[in-house]
Scaffold this motif. Structure first.
Motif, PDB file in Angstrom:
ATOM      1  N   LEU A  66       0.853  -1.122   0.078  1.00  9.73           N
ATOM      2  CA  LEU A  66      -0.042  -0.050   0.047  1.00  9.73           C
ATOM      3  C   LEU A  66       0.854   1.493   0.011  1.00  9.73           C
ATOM      4  CD1 LEU A  66      -2.675  -1.083   2.472  1.00  9.73           C
ATOM      5  CD2 LEU A  66      -3.064  -0.779   0.076  1.00  9.73           C
ATOM      6  N   ASP A  67       0.248   2.473  -0.341  1.00 11.06           N
ATOM      7  CA  ASP A  67       1.060   3.814  -0.191  1.00 11.06           C
ATOM      8  C   ASP A  67       0.945   4.250   1.264  1.00 11.06           C
ATOM      9  OD1 ASP A  67       1.262   6.614  -0.341  1.00 11.06           O
ATOM     10  OD2 ASP A  67       1.451   6.309  -2.313  1.00 11.06           O
ATOM     11  N   ARG A  68       2.280   4.677   1.746  1.00 11.93           N
ATOM     12  CA  ARG A  68       2.282   5.056   3.053  1.00 11.93           C
ATOM     13  C   ARG A  68       1.127   6.133   3.518  1.00 11.93           C
ATOM     14  NH1 ARG A  68       7.887   6.634   5.728  1.00 11.93           N
ATOM     15  NH2 ARG A  68       7.016   7.582   7.727  1.00 11.93           N
ATOM     16  N   ALA A  69       0.854   6.993   2.616  1.00 17.29           N
ATOM     17  CA  ALA A  69      -0.130   8.096   2.761  1.00 17.29           C
ATOM     18  C   ALA A  69      -1.459   7.382   3.199  1.00 17.29           C
ATOM     19  CB  ALA A  69      -0.006   8.909   1.495  1.00 17.29           C
ATOM     20  N   GLN A  86      -2.862   6.089  10.217  1.00 17.19           N
ATOM     21  CA  GLN A  86      -3.011   5.747  11.919  1.00 17.19           C
ATOM     22  C   GLN A  86      -1.772   4.847  11.952  1.00 17.19           C
ATOM     23  OE1 GLN A  86      -4.176   3.956   8.976  1.00 17.19           O
ATOM     24  NE2 GLN A  86      -4.646   1.887   9.211  1.00 17.19           N
ATOM     25  N   PHE A  87      -0.771   4.692  11.241  1.00 21.05           N
ATOM     26  CA  PHE A  87       0.523   4.253  11.667  1.00 21.05           C
ATOM     27  C   PHE A  87       1.773   5.140  11.620  1.00 21.05           C
ATOM     28  CE2 PHE A  87      -1.332  -0.106   9.869  1.00 21.05           C
ATOM     29  CZ  PHE A  87      -1.728  -0.457  11.361  1.00 21.05           C
ATOM     30  N   GLU A  88       1.613   6.245  11.328  1.00 21.17           N
ATOM     31  CA  GLU A  88       2.659   7.099  10.956  1.00 21.17           C
ATOM     32  C   GLU A  88       3.691   7.500  12.226  1.00 21.17           C
ATOM     33  OE1 GLU A  88       5.286   8.834   9.005  1.00 21.17           O
ATOM     34  OE2 GLU A  88       3.268   8.139   7.935  1.00 21.17           O
ATOM     35  N   GLU A  89       3.099   7.152  13.372  1.00 22.16           N
ATOM     36  CA  GLU A  89       4.244   7.047  14.499  1.00 22.16           C
ATOM     37  C   GLU A  89       4.970   5.947  14.370  1.00 22.16           C
ATOM     38  OE1 GLU A  89       3.849   6.894  19.610  1.00 22.16           O
ATOM     39  OE2 GLU A  89       2.296   8.177  18.363  1.00 22.16           O
ATOM     40  N   LYS A  90       4.509   4.870  14.159  1.00 18.98           N
ATOM     41  CA  LYS A  90       5.328   3.615  14.070  1.00 18.98           C
ATOM     42  C   LYS A  90       6.333   3.831  12.925  1.00 18.98           C
ATOM     43  CE  LYS A  90       2.030   0.429  16.675  1.00 18.98           C
ATOM     44  NZ  LYS A  90       2.807   0.266  17.702  1.00 18.98           N
ATOM     45  N   PHE A  91       5.835   4.195  11.651  1.00 18.59           N
ATOM     46  CA  PHE A  91       6.528   4.368  10.624  1.00 18.59           C
ATOM     47  C   PHE A  91       7.693   5.180  10.893  1.00 18.59           C
ATOM     48  CE2 PHE A  91       2.910   3.207   7.521  1.00 18.59           C
ATOM     49  CZ  PHE A  91       2.684   2.102   7.886  1.00 18.59           C
ATOM     50  N   ARG A 125      16.190   2.913  10.067  1.00 25.03           N
ATOM     51  CA  ARG A 125      16.605   2.115   9.084  1.00 25.03           C
ATOM     52  C   ARG A 125      17.070   3.484   8.012  1.00 25.03           C
ATOM     53  NH1 ARG A 125      13.926  -3.685   8.510  1.00 25.03           N
ATOM     54  NH2 ARG A 125      13.428  -3.631  10.798  1.00 25.03           N
ATOM     55  N   GLY A 126      16.239   4.385   7.844  1.00 24.61           N
ATOM     56  CA  GLY A 126      16.207   5.283   6.830  1.00 24.61           C
ATOM     57  C   GLY A 126      15.221   5.121   6.022  1.00 24.61           C
ATOM     58  N   PHE A 127      14.194   4.257   5.921  1.00 23.02           N
ATOM     59  CA  PHE A 127      13.114   3.854   4.933  1.00 23.02           C
ATOM     60  C   PHE A 127      12.101   2.872   5.637  1.00 23.02           C
ATOM     61  CE2 PHE A 127      16.181   0.382   5.049  1.00 23.02           C
ATOM     62  CZ  PHE A 127      15.130  -0.709   4.857  1.00 23.02           C
ATOM     63  N   LEU A 128      11.006   2.740   5.098  1.00 17.38           N
ATOM     64  CA  LEU A 128       9.941   2.098   5.585  1.00 17.38           C
ATOM     65  C   LEU A 128       9.941   0.833   4.717  1.00 17.38           C
ATOM     66  CD1 LEU A 128       7.454   1.640   7.368  1.00 17.38           C
ATOM     67  CD2 LEU A 128       6.236   3.005   5.605  1.00 17.38           C
ATOM     68  N   PRO A 129       9.893  -0.290   5.400  1.00 19.80           N
ATOM     69  CA  PRO A 129       9.945  -1.673   4.534  1.00 19.80           C
ATOM     70  C   PRO A 129       8.728  -1.729   3.754  1.00 19.80           C
ATOM     71  CG  PRO A 129      10.866  -2.073   6.837  1.00 19.80           C
ATOM     72  CD  PRO A 129      10.201  -0.576   6.725  1.00 19.80           C
TER      73      PRO A 129
END
Length: 196
Positions: A7-10, A14-19, A26-30
């Motif tokens: 999915l697109d992060r945007a 609801q997960f932005e704090e965890k992301f 890591r410098g990126f979102l898996p």
């Protein structure tokens, strides 16, 4: 090509704090998490478990990252190998040591404690599991029971991730791929390459 697109992060506010934590470490979102997020409760449960296992407790993070790398090497998941080479690097494991993980038993780069944990990871990741009482006897001079639980939890977490990412053919991100290729020159993305 992944079997299920992330999915697109945007679309996952609801997960932005965890992301943001993934970004910071890591410098990126898996992509694996963005795919799991098609079922938000699975993504949330995974991120919470990942946090509790890899980033809490008293076993040094660098060792847990190497344990996860060994687990991923034993199962053959190149996506997780790339990620764990990257996270080992984040926690100051040298490229030379990352490259030598598989030969830990004969390498002077590893302590006896590291060797015991890494050999356990290799034997636990096999099918069938080849862990014996002797592997735990090797751990006990170096780790208390709670720390042994942490090490086994790290192995088991990657049992899930190795199956997830190899089954889904999750696309490898550029950053961990670059780190893995530098640390382990023979490594490649395999089915996780963006162009495949």
């Amino acid at each position: 090509m992944p079997h299920v697109d992330p999915l697109d992060r945007a679309d996952l506010p609801q997960f932005e704090e965890k992301f943001a934590r993934y970004d910071a470490i890591r410098g990126f979102l898996p992509n694996s998490i963005l795919t799991m997020a098609r079922r938000p409760n699975i993504a949330k449960a995974f991120m919470d478990l990942n946090q509790a296992i890899l980033y809490e407790g008293t076993v040094p993070e660098d060792l847990k990252m190497m344990v996860a790398l060994m687990t991923s090497m034993a199962t053959g998941c190149r996506y997780c190998q790339g990620h764990m080479a990257n996270l080992s690097h984040v926690y100051d494991v040298s490229d030379e040591k990352i490259a030598a993980v598989w030969e830990c038993e004969t390498s002077p780069l590893f302590t006896e404690a590291e060797k015991a944990a890494l050999v356990l990871a290799r034997e636990a990741a096999g099918v069938p599991n080849d862990v014996t009482e002797a592997h735990f006897a090797a751990l006990k001079p170096h780790f208390n029971d709670a720390e042994i639980v942490e090490i086994v939890a790290s192995i088991a977490l990657f049992g899930y991730l190795n199956r997830w990412n190899d089954t889904m053919a999750t696309t490898m991100e550029a950053h961990p791929a670059a780190v893995a290729k530098k640390a382990m020159p023979a490594w490649d993305e395999g089915k996780h390459g963006a162009s495949e």
